[in-house]
Design a protein around this motif. Structure first.
Motif, PDB file in Angstrom:
ATOM      1  N   MET A 244     -48.945 -23.540 -32.409  1.00  0.00           N
ATOM      2  CA  MET A 244     -49.111 -24.121 -33.738  1.00  0.00           C
ATOM      3  C   MET A 244     -50.518 -24.669 -33.874  1.00  0.00           C
ATOM      4  O   MET A 244     -51.120 -25.122 -32.895  1.00  0.00           O
ATOM      5  CB  MET A 244     -48.085 -25.228 -33.994  1.00  0.00           C
ATOM      6  CG  MET A 244     -48.137 -25.837 -35.386  1.00  0.00           C
ATOM      7  SD  MET A 244     -46.758 -26.992 -35.713  1.00  0.00           S
ATOM      8  CE  MET A 244     -45.443 -25.813 -36.074  1.00  0.00           C
ATOM      9  N   ILE A 245     -51.047 -24.615 -35.089  1.00  0.00           N
ATOM     10  CA  ILE A 245     -52.330 -25.234 -35.420  1.00  0.00           C
ATOM     11  C   ILE A 245     -52.051 -26.367 -36.398  1.00  0.00           C
ATOM     12  O   ILE A 245     -51.389 -26.166 -37.425  1.00  0.00           O
ATOM     13  CB  ILE A 245     -53.298 -24.215 -36.045  1.00  0.00           C
ATOM     14  CG1 ILE A 245     -53.675 -23.138 -35.022  1.00  0.00           C
ATOM     15  CG2 ILE A 245     -54.545 -24.903 -36.586  1.00  0.00           C
ATOM     16  CD1 ILE A 245     -54.475 -21.990 -35.597  1.00  0.00           C
ATOM     17  N   VAL A 246     -52.527 -27.554 -36.070  1.00  0.00           N
ATOM     18  CA  VAL A 246     -52.367 -28.720 -36.936  1.00  0.00           C
ATOM     19  C   VAL A 246     -53.742 -29.128 -37.447  1.00  0.00           C
ATOM     20  O   VAL A 246     -54.684 -29.250 -36.661  1.00  0.00           O
ATOM     21  CB  VAL A 246     -51.718 -29.905 -36.192  1.00  0.00           C
ATOM     22  CG1 VAL A 246     -51.488 -31.070 -37.152  1.00  0.00           C
ATOM     23  CG2 VAL A 246     -50.406 -29.479 -35.542  1.00  0.00           C
ATOM     24  N   LEU A 247     -53.862 -29.335 -38.742  1.00  0.00           N
ATOM     25  CA  LEU A 247     -55.133 -29.723 -39.332  1.00  0.00           C
ATOM     26  C   LEU A 247     -55.139 -31.211 -39.683  1.00  0.00           C
ATOM     27  O   LEU A 247     -54.130 -31.755 -40.161  1.00  0.00           O
ATOM     28  CB  LEU A 247     -55.419 -28.907 -40.599  1.00  0.00           C
ATOM     29  CG  LEU A 247     -55.546 -27.395 -40.415  1.00  0.00           C
ATOM     30  CD1 LEU A 247     -55.892 -26.731 -41.741  1.00  0.00           C
ATOM     31  CD2 LEU A 247     -56.588 -27.046 -39.357  1.00  0.00           C
ATOM     32  N   GLY A 248     -56.273 -31.850 -39.455  1.00  0.00           N
ATOM     33  CA  GLY A 248     -56.479 -33.239 -39.823  1.00  0.00           C
ATOM     34  C   GLY A 248     -57.810 -33.405 -40.525  1.00  0.00           C
ATOM     35  O   GLY A 248     -58.535 -32.437 -40.750  1.00  0.00           O
ATOM     36  N   GLY A 249     -58.164 -34.641 -40.854  1.00  0.00           N
ATOM     37  CA  GLY A 249     -59.386 -34.905 -41.594  1.00  0.00           C
ATOM     38  C   GLY A 249     -59.150 -34.816 -43.091  1.00  0.00           C
ATOM     39  O   GLY A 249     -58.121 -34.309 -43.561  1.00  0.00           O
ATOM     40  N   GLY A 250     -60.128 -35.297 -43.857  1.00  0.00           N
ATOM     41  CA  GLY A 250     -59.960 -35.370 -45.302  1.00  0.00           C
ATOM     42  C   GLY A 250     -59.669 -34.044 -45.969  1.00  0.00           C
ATOM     43  O   GLY A 250     -58.846 -33.963 -46.890  1.00  0.00           O
ATOM     44  N   VAL A 251     -60.331 -32.976 -45.525  1.00  0.00           N
ATOM     45  CA  VAL A 251     -60.141 -31.667 -46.162  1.00  0.00           C
ATOM     46  C   VAL A 251     -58.721 -31.149 -45.936  1.00  0.00           C
ATOM     47  O   VAL A 251     -58.196 -30.371 -46.743  1.00  0.00           O
ATOM     48  CB  VAL A 251     -61.198 -30.670 -45.648  1.00  0.00           C
ATOM     49  CG1 VAL A 251     -60.982 -29.269 -46.242  1.00  0.00           C
ATOM     50  CG2 VAL A 251     -62.602 -31.150 -46.000  1.00  0.00           C
ATOM     51  N   SER A 252     -58.073 -31.590 -44.863  1.00  0.00           N
ATOM     52  CA  SER A 252     -56.708 -31.123 -44.582  1.00  0.00           C
ATOM     53  C   SER A 252     -55.718 -31.561 -45.643  1.00  0.00           C
ATOM     54  O   SER A 252     -54.589 -31.057 -45.689  1.00  0.00           O
ATOM     55  CB  SER A 252     -56.242 -31.636 -43.218  1.00  0.00           C
ATOM     56  OG  SER A 252     -55.962 -33.024 -43.252  1.00  0.00           O
ATOM     57  N   ASN A 253     -56.108 -32.480 -46.518  1.00  0.00           N
ATOM     58  CA  ASN A 253     -55.221 -32.950 -47.583  1.00  0.00           C
ATOM     59  C   ASN A 253     -55.208 -32.017 -48.792  1.00  0.00           C
ATOM     60  O   ASN A 253     -54.490 -32.273 -49.758  1.00  0.00           O
ATOM     61  CB  ASN A 253     -55.627 -34.353 -48.018  1.00  0.00           C
ATOM     62  CG  ASN A 253     -55.377 -35.378 -46.932  1.00  0.00           C
ATOM     63  OD1 ASN A 253     -54.324 -35.370 -46.296  1.00  0.00           O
ATOM     64  ND2 ASN A 253     -56.347 -36.247 -46.691  1.00  0.00           N
ATOM     65  N   ILE A 254     -55.989 -30.950 -48.762  1.00  0.00           N
ATOM     66  CA  ILE A 254     -55.960 -29.948 -49.834  1.00  0.00           C
ATOM     67  C   ILE A 254     -54.736 -29.060 -49.621  1.00  0.00           C
ATOM     68  O   ILE A 254     -54.692 -28.227 -48.707  1.00  0.00           O
ATOM     69  CB  ILE A 254     -57.245 -29.104 -49.849  1.00  0.00           C
ATOM     70  CG1 ILE A 254     -58.465 -29.991 -50.091  1.00  0.00           C
ATOM     71  CG2 ILE A 254     -57.164 -28.015 -50.918  1.00  0.00           C
ATOM     72  CD1 ILE A 254     -59.791 -29.261 -49.988  1.00  0.00           C
ATOM     73  N   GLU A 255     -53.720 -29.234 -50.436  1.00  0.00           N
ATOM     74  CA  GLU A 255     -52.447 -28.559 -50.218  1.00  0.00           C
ATOM     75  C   GLU A 255     -52.560 -27.037 -50.333  1.00  0.00           C
ATOM     76  O   GLU A 255     -51.809 -26.294 -49.690  1.00  0.00           O
ATOM     77  CB  GLU A 255     -51.397 -29.081 -51.199  1.00  0.00           C
ATOM     78  CG  GLU A 255     -51.043 -30.549 -51.009  1.00  0.00           C
ATOM     79  CD  GLU A 255     -50.433 -30.839 -49.644  1.00  0.00           C
ATOM     80  OE1 GLU A 255     -49.804 -29.930 -49.059  1.00  0.00           O
ATOM     81  OE2 GLU A 255     -50.596 -31.980 -49.163  1.00  0.00           O
ATOM     82  N   ALA A 256     -53.496 -26.557 -51.136  1.00  0.00           N
ATOM     83  CA  ALA A 256     -53.634 -25.104 -51.323  1.00  0.00           C
ATOM     84  C   ALA A 256     -54.004 -24.393 -50.036  1.00  0.00           C
ATOM     85  O   ALA A 256     -53.776 -23.177 -49.908  1.00  0.00           O
ATOM     86  CB  ALA A 256     -54.680 -24.812 -52.407  1.00  0.00           C
ATOM     87  N   ILE A 257     -54.564 -25.100 -49.072  1.00  0.00           N
ATOM     88  CA  ILE A 257     -54.894 -24.478 -47.786  1.00  0.00           C
ATOM     89  C   ILE A 257     -53.658 -23.840 -47.176  1.00  0.00           C
ATOM     90  O   ILE A 257     -53.701 -22.720 -46.648  1.00  0.00           O
ATOM     91  CB  ILE A 257     -55.489 -25.518 -46.821  1.00  0.00           C
ATOM     92  CG1 ILE A 257     -56.893 -25.928 -47.258  1.00  0.00           C
ATOM     93  CG2 ILE A 257     -55.515 -24.990 -45.385  1.00  0.00           C
ATOM     94  CD1 ILE A 257     -57.488 -27.053 -46.428  1.00  0.00           C
ATOM     95  N   TYR A 258     -52.528 -24.524 -47.261  1.00  0.00           N
ATOM     96  CA  TYR A 258     -51.337 -24.111 -46.518  1.00  0.00           C
ATOM     97  C   TYR A 258     -50.583 -22.966 -47.193  1.00  0.00           C
ATOM     98  O   TYR A 258     -49.743 -22.326 -46.555  1.00  0.00           O
ATOM     99  CB  TYR A 258     -50.449 -25.332 -46.285  1.00  0.00           C
ATOM    100  CG  TYR A 258     -51.235 -26.438 -45.625  1.00  0.00           C
ATOM    101  CD1 TYR A 258     -51.590 -26.364 -44.286  1.00  0.00           C
ATOM    102  CD2 TYR A 258     -51.717 -27.519 -46.381  1.00  0.00           C
ATOM    103  CE1 TYR A 258     -52.372 -27.354 -43.699  1.00  0.00           C
ATOM    104  CE2 TYR A 258     -52.496 -28.512 -45.798  1.00  0.00           C
ATOM    105  CZ  TYR A 258     -52.826 -28.417 -44.457  1.00  0.00           C
ATOM    106  OH  TYR A 258     -53.610 -29.378 -43.877  1.00  0.00           O
ATOM    107  N   THR A 259     -50.901 -22.699 -48.447  1.00  0.00           N
ATOM    108  CA  THR A 259     -50.321 -21.527 -49.107  1.00  0.00           C
ATOM    109  C   THR A 259     -51.266 -20.330 -49.054  1.00  0.00           C
ATOM    110  O   THR A 259     -50.823 -19.180 -48.952  1.00  0.00           O
ATOM    111  CB  THR A 259     -49.978 -21.833 -50.575  1.00  0.00           C
ATOM    112  OG1 THR A 259     -51.156 -22.291 -51.257  1.00  0.00           O
ATOM    113  CG2 THR A 259     -48.904 -22.903 -50.657  1.00  0.00           C
ATOM    114  N   GLU A 260     -52.572 -20.584 -49.108  1.00  0.00           N
ATOM    115  CA  GLU A 260     -53.541 -19.489 -49.181  1.00  0.00           C
ATOM    116  C   GLU A 260     -54.005 -18.979 -47.819  1.00  0.00           C
ATOM    117  O   GLU A 260     -54.254 -17.788 -47.651  1.00  0.00           O
ATOM    118  CB  GLU A 260     -54.753 -19.929 -50.011  1.00  0.00           C
ATOM    119  CG  GLU A 260     -54.410 -20.293 -51.450  1.00  0.00           C
ATOM    120  CD  GLU A 260     -53.628 -19.200 -52.160  1.00  0.00           C
ATOM    121  OE1 GLU A 260     -54.072 -18.033 -52.129  1.00  0.00           O
ATOM    122  OE2 GLU A 260     -52.561 -19.516 -52.735  1.00  0.00           O
ATOM    123  N   LEU A 261     -54.134 -19.871 -46.853  1.00  0.00           N
ATOM    124  CA  LEU A 261     -54.638 -19.450 -45.541  1.00  0.00           C
ATOM    125  C   LEU A 261     -53.765 -18.381 -44.874  1.00  0.00           C
ATOM    126  O   LEU A 261     -54.310 -17.408 -44.323  1.00  0.00           O
ATOM    127  CB  LEU A 261     -54.782 -20.677 -44.634  1.00  0.00           C
ATOM    128  CG  LEU A 261     -55.421 -20.447 -43.263  1.00  0.00           C
ATOM    129  CD1 LEU A 261     -56.862 -19.964 -43.405  1.00  0.00           C
ATOM    130  CD2 LEU A 261     -55.364 -21.729 -42.440  1.00  0.00           C
TER     131      LEU A 261
END
Length: 301
Positions: A244-261
């Protein structure tokens, strides 16, 4: 067993004490002194405060924005520059009369999320932090994988993979190299790219909000960002194939990352298939300090 974790930052030092089940039983934050002797004393005082408040003693782990060199035993690469060149773990161990473990704060993040966070129970966890800068940590079986050189997880200072002609030789990094992943996918890099294309924003979150409102420049910038993030994480998957890859930091709060990536990752992963979950962290800004506490594993007493 009580586990105490300390997050040593440039502006604040925070301690948290965890019960054996991970429940938080004490927390305190103080400003960071700007010299080494006072920093050591501040950590010692925080440990004393935690033990007095809980009427327990326990293990101590420290997360720092740098590493302890396995060659010299001294801290290096810390942006809290006054701790560089000092044997922080040894000095604290001597004063506290117990072994103190020190690890990079990104590795603490990965351990936190692997032990009881978003990746709880996963064996190999890659924790990527995308904020002002870009760093990462690796946890294997709930423990830090620091590596023989102490730099395990220095993902952000590899070159951006599969660079296009308009990306090559366009950025400089504080590490001394050019075109590092950090200079493209950190929040700073995301904003730089958007502004270079004619946009105006001060954060990646703001660019994402503008995208949601239909701004074409923001939409195009986010698409470039996702493609670069996919390339960067595909290298990780190709090399270590984490569970699993877990993202942190301010940019990780962009929800679209998790649908588009997930739509883009298979384009770059060997075999053109990718089922690796990329998820948002569970503990947010507390992951680092909790991970410092978990430098002492559940089976250690």
């Amino acid at each position: 067993m009580m586990r105490m974790g300390v997050d040593l930052g440039g502006t604040k030092i925070e301690i948290v004490a965890l019960a054996d089940d991970g429940a938080e039983i004490f927390r305190k934050r103080i400003p960071t002194p700007r010299n080494y002797p006072d920093t050591v004393q501040a950590i010692v005082s925080l440990v004393a405060d935690a033990e007095a408040a809980t009427e327990q003693t326990g293990s101590v782990g420290i997360g720092i924005p740098g590493v302890v060199s396995p060659f010299t035993g001294l801290v290096k690469n810390s942006n809290s520059t006054w701790i560089n060149g000092h044997p922080l773990d040894k000095d604290l161990s001597d004063v506290l009369h117990r072994e103190v473990r020190v690890a990079n704060d990104a590795n603490c993040f990965a351990v936190s999320e692997a032990v009881d966070g978003a990746a709880a129970g996963k064996r190999v966890v890659f924790g990527g932090i995308i904020g002002t800068g870009c760093g990462a940590g690796v946890s294997i079986n709930g423990t830090v994988h620091g590596g023989g050189n102490g730099i395990g997880g220095e993902w952000g200072h590899n070159p951006l993979p599969w660079m296009t002609p308009d990306e090559f030789n366009t950025t400089t990094c504080f590490c001394g190299n050019r075109d590092c992943i950090e200079t493209f996918i950190s929040g700073t890099g995301f904003v730089r790219d958007f502004r270079a294309a004619g946009g105006d924003a001060t954060s990646g979150i703001q660019i994402a909000e503008m995208m949601q409102q239909g701004d074409p420049l923001a939409t195009a910038a986010f698409e470039r960002f996702i493609d670069r993030l996919a390339r960067s994480l595909a290298h990780v998957i190709n090399m270590m194939d984490p569970d699993m890859i877990v993202l942190g930091g301010g940019v990780s709060n962009i929800e679209a990352i998790y649908t588009e990536l997930p739509k883009v990752l298979p384009k770059y992963v060997v075999g053109r298939e990718c089922g690796t979950q990329v998820v948002k962290n569970k503990f947010g800004a507390s992951s680092g300090v909790r991970g410092a506490a978990w430098l002492w594993g559940k089976d250690e007493k």
